[in-house]
Motif scaffolding. Sequence first.
Motif, mmCIF file in Angstrom:
data_model
loop_
_atom_site.group_PDB
_atom_site.id
_atom_site.type_symbol
_atom_site.label_atom_id
_atom_site.label_comp_id
_atom_site.label_asym_id
_atom_site.label_seq_id
_atom_site.Cartn_x
_atom_site.Cartn_y
_atom_site.Cartn_z
ATOM 1 N N PRO A 173 -4.430 5.017 -1.175
ATOM 2 C CA PRO A 173 -3.211 4.783 -0.407
ATOM 3 C C PRO A 173 -2.009 4.530 -1.313
ATOM 4 N N GLY A 174 -0.824 4.905 -0.818
ATOM 5 C CA GLY A 174 0.407 4.696 -1.564
ATOM 6 C C GLY A 174 1.283 3.610 -0.983
ATOM 7 N N MET A 175 1.043 3.257 0.285
ATOM 8 C CA MET A 175 1.800 2.198 0.950
ATOM 9 C C MET A 175 1.042 1.763 2.194
ATOM 10 N N VAL A 176 1.432 0.627 2.726
ATOM 11 C CA VAL A 176 0.848 0.116 3.963
ATOM 12 C C VAL A 176 1.988 -0.062 4.964
ATOM 13 N N VAL A 177 1.846 0.543 6.143
ATOM 14 C CA VAL A 177 2.865 0.401 7.190
ATOM 15 C C VAL A 177 2.265 -0.293 8.403
ATOM 16 N N TYR A 178 3.127 -0.875 9.207
ATOM 17 C CA TYR A 178 2.749 -1.600 10.425
ATOM 18 C C TYR A 178 1.861 -2.806 10.134
ATOM 19 N N THR A 179 2.174 -3.528 9.061
ATOM 20 C CA THR A 179 1.393 -4.727 8.754
ATOM 21 C C THR A 179 1.537 -5.795 9.832
ATOM 22 N N SER A 180 2.622 -5.748 10.598
ATOM 23 C CA SER A 180 2.818 -6.749 11.659
ATOM 24 C C SER A 180 1.768 -6.641 12.752
ATOM 25 N N SER A 181 1.115 -5.494 12.883
ATOM 26 C CA SER A 181 0.082 -5.353 13.915
ATOM 27 C C SER A 181 -1.327 -5.284 13.324
ATOM 28 N N ALA A 182 -1.457 -5.586 12.036
ATOM 29 C CA ALA A 182 -2.779 -5.560 11.402
ATOM 30 C C ALA A 182 -3.613 -6.755 11.868
ATOM 31 N N PRO A 183 -4.915 -6.565 12.052
ATOM 32 C CA PRO A 183 -5.771 -7.695 12.410
ATOM 33 C C PRO A 183 -5.866 -8.689 11.247
ATOM 34 N N SER A 184 -6.165 -9.921 11.540
ATOM 35 C CA SER A 184 -6.205 -10.974 10.524
ATOM 36 C C SER A 184 -7.231 -10.703 9.432
ATOM 37 N N TRP A 185 -8.273 -9.937 9.739
ATOM 38 C CA TRP A 185 -9.331 -9.676 8.762
ATOM 39 C C TRP A 185 -9.035 -8.478 7.864
ATOM 40 N N ASP A 186 -7.948 -7.754 8.161
ATOM 41 C CA ASP A 186 -7.632 -6.551 7.388
ATOM 42 C C ASP A 186 -7.038 -6.916 6.032
ATOM 43 N N TYR A 187 -7.667 -6.444 4.962
ATOM 44 C CA TYR A 187 -7.195 -6.714 3.603
ATOM 45 C C TYR A 187 -6.050 -5.761 3.267
ATOM 46 N N PRO A 235 9.180 1.948 7.481
ATOM 47 C CA PRO A 235 10.299 1.674 6.592
ATOM 48 C C PRO A 235 11.476 2.631 6.840
ATOM 49 N N GLU A 236 12.665 2.140 6.580
ATOM 50 C CA GLU A 236 13.874 2.976 6.687
ATOM 51 C C GLU A 236 13.912 3.929 5.508
ATOM 52 N N MET A 237 14.420 5.085 5.726
ATOM 53 C CA MET A 237 14.574 6.063 4.641
ATOM 54 C C MET A 237 15.882 5.845 3.921
#
Length: 62
Positions: free
Chosen positions: A34-48, A60-62
Amino acid sequence: MPGCGCHIYAENSGFPQFEFIRAGSLHDPEVFKPGMVVYTSSAPSWDYTDPELPAFETMPEM
């Protein structure tokens, strides 16, 4: 198979220059990293989330 309905890739209007390959479509997902992580606000608590990757709560904005 042209008519199977599987999602192989995605496009995003925020990044028109990119096509995103869906990890579930890969025979060997270890080939790509992976090169980036998007939508971290909706990631489950167990997701690393790798702290070395750029991370965004939403798209992210361009």
